[in-house]
Design an enzyme around this catalytic site. Structure first.
Site, PDB file in Angstrom:
ATOM      1  N   VAL A  10      16.710 -26.805 -16.244  1.00  0.00           N
ATOM      2  CA  VAL A  10      15.576 -27.687 -15.930  1.00  0.00           C
ATOM      3  C   VAL A  10      14.450 -27.576 -16.949  1.00  0.00           C
ATOM      4  CG1 VAL A  10      15.956 -27.989 -13.461  1.00  0.00           C
ATOM      5  CG2 VAL A  10      14.749 -25.965 -14.244  1.00  0.00           C
ATOM      6  N   GLY A  13      11.158 -22.972 -22.369  1.00  0.00           N
ATOM      7  CA  GLY A  13       9.800 -22.683 -22.813  1.00  0.00           C
ATOM      8  C   GLY A  13       9.832 -21.595 -23.855  1.00  0.00           C
ATOM      9  N   THR A  14       8.666 -21.093 -24.194  1.00  0.00           N
ATOM     10  CA  THR A  14       8.581 -20.036 -25.204  1.00  0.00           C
ATOM     11  C   THR A  14       9.284 -18.784 -24.704  1.00  0.00           C
ATOM     12  OG1 THR A  14       6.414 -19.697 -24.236  1.00  0.00           O
ATOM     13  CG2 THR A  14       6.478 -20.723 -26.386  1.00  0.00           C
ATOM     14  N   GLY A  16      11.971 -18.643 -22.759  1.00  0.00           N
ATOM     15  CA  GLY A  16      13.425 -18.757 -22.627  1.00  0.00           C
ATOM     16  C   GLY A  16      13.803 -19.964 -21.804  1.00  0.00           C
ATOM     17  N   LYS A  17      15.018 -19.955 -21.282  1.00  0.00           N
ATOM     18  CA  LYS A  17      15.515 -21.112 -20.540  1.00  0.00           C
ATOM     19  C   LYS A  17      15.222 -20.974 -19.049  1.00  0.00           C
ATOM     20  CE  LYS A  17      19.343 -22.089 -23.703  1.00  0.00           C
ATOM     21  NZ  LYS A  17      19.342 -20.975 -24.637  1.00  0.00           N
ATOM     22  N   VAL A  18      15.102 -22.123 -18.386  1.00  0.00           N
ATOM     23  CA  VAL A  18      14.899 -22.126 -16.928  1.00  0.00           C
ATOM     24  C   VAL A  18      16.020 -22.940 -16.286  1.00  0.00           C
ATOM     25  CG1 VAL A  18      13.309 -22.637 -15.044  1.00  0.00           C
ATOM     26  CG2 VAL A  18      12.402 -22.129 -17.309  1.00  0.00           C
ATOM     27  N   LYS A  33      14.503 -17.858 -14.578  1.00  0.00           N
ATOM     28  CA  LYS A  33      13.927 -17.844 -15.917  1.00  0.00           C
ATOM     29  C   LYS A  33      14.624 -16.759 -16.694  1.00  0.00           C
ATOM     30  CE  LYS A  33       9.381 -19.839 -15.480  1.00  0.00           C
ATOM     31  NZ  LYS A  33       7.957 -19.706 -15.711  1.00  0.00           N
ATOM     32  N   ASP A 160      -3.545 -21.423 -19.009  1.00  0.00           N
ATOM     33  CA  ASP A 160      -2.794 -22.637 -19.334  1.00  0.00           C
ATOM     34  C   ASP A 160      -2.611 -23.487 -18.079  1.00  0.00           C
ATOM     35  OD1 ASP A 160      -1.470 -24.452 -20.938  1.00  0.00           O
ATOM     36  OD2 ASP A 160       0.466 -23.451 -20.788  1.00  0.00           O
TER      37      ASP A 160
END
Length: 327
Positions: A10, A13-14, A16-18, A33, A160
């Site tokens: 889905v 990001g910085t 890794g993968k989700v 994550k 953020d």
């Protein structure tokens, strides 16, 4: 990781993968994550451990996405189990020889399928554009302030906050803060931070002007921008560069002066800007009542020291008509 069935990727990001996944025993949907860790002889790096323990502590709040568990997958075991090819086994043995090996850490979060950005978009685009109900905006805002206050009282800045990072449980009407990955514990006196962090549209002016010391007030500026965006269904300050972002802010709120914000002209990235007079904030959020506009103006104060705190915001008259007992 055998207890989870990966359904789809889905995001990336910085960190890794989700993945969206399902717990095979309970059927519960989760977000996995996946983070790559450089392991040394000491084991898991202390920064990762710190981040995980912070997340566990913060996710005790209903208004922060819950970290359900942390799964550590040893690269050596993983390679043999998942991939019997000789090449990857050999590569793994080599990496272990020089004392560094890569392992995966999976953070298992509760899964929520929508975020505030997607939610606002359904009201803005779609076949039936319409404003968000004032009661819903009020409820989401209160929960956001409650979640932010929870992070701040544990010494964590999010840095953020943006609609994409606010996940929604629409059935229960609950808003949860996600992606605390950039949160750093702050101590007094404040450490100096790198300033390339917050997504441009929600970025506080002190960060845009290169201030190296900043506080919880950076999150409250973002909360104000999110508040206005829920009311307007479009961003309040949609700049596409740091300079343009500042100009958007200055045109609306007036160019800041030393009188308003002591020390502003000595910030690292301060230049001589055109002198704009402040515009009416109420005109930017026409459907918001006087109490709402007052709260928004307190969140968008130039001087970080004057910006309202999350805890104080929860006591603002804007929330007087809200049944707070449900939270």
């Amino acid at each position: 990781m055998e207890k989870y069935e990966k359904l789809e990727k889905v995001g990336e990001g910085t960190y890794g993968k989700v993945y969206k996944a399902k717990d095979k025993t309970t059927g519960q949907l989760v977000a996995l994550k996946k983070t790559r860790l450089e392991m040394d002889e000491e084991g898991i790096p202390p920064t990762a451990l710190r981040e995980v323990s912070l997340l566990l502590m913060l996710s005790q709040s209903l208004y922060v996405v819950r970290l359900l568990s942390v799964e550590y997958v040893d690269a050596a075991a993983n390679t043999v189990k998942d991939d019997s090819s000789e090449a990857s086994n050999k590569e793994n043995r080599n990496s272990n020889n020089n004392g560094i090996s890569k392992s995966n850490l999976y953070l298992v979060f509760e899964y929520l399928d929508t975020d505030l950005k997607k939610f606002i978009d359904t009201y803005r685009k779609g076949p039936n554009p319409r404003p968000l109900a004032p009661g819903l905006i009020q409820s989401y805002m209160f929960q956001l302030c409650k979640g932010v206050a929870h992070c701040h009282c544990h010494g964590v800045l999010h840095r953020d906050l943006k609609p994409q990072n606010l996940l929604l449980d629409q059935e229960k009407g609950i808003l949860k803060i996600a992606d605390l990955g950039l949160g750093r514990a702050f101590t007094v006196p404040l450490k100096s931070y790198t300033h390339e962090i917050v997504t441009l549209w929600y970025r506080a002016p002190e960060v845009l002007l290169g201030s190296t010391h900043y506080s919880t007030a950076v999150d409250m500026w973002s909360v104000g921008c999110i508040f206005a965006e829920m009311v307007r269904r479009q961003a309040l300050f949609p700049g596409d560069s740091e300079f343009q972002q500042l100009l958007h802010i200055f045109r609306m709120l007036g160019t800041p002066t030393e009188k308003q914000w002591g020390g502003v002209s000595s910030l690292r990235d301060w230049h001589v800007y055109p002198q704009w007079e402040p515009q009416s904030l109420a005109r930017a959020v026409p459907s918001l009542g006087p109490d709402g506009v007052d709260l928004l103006s307190k969140m968008l104060k130039y001087d970080p020291a004057e910006r309202i705190s999350a805890k104080a915001a929860m006591d603002h008259p804007y929330f007087d008509s809200l049944d707070k007992s449900q939270f």
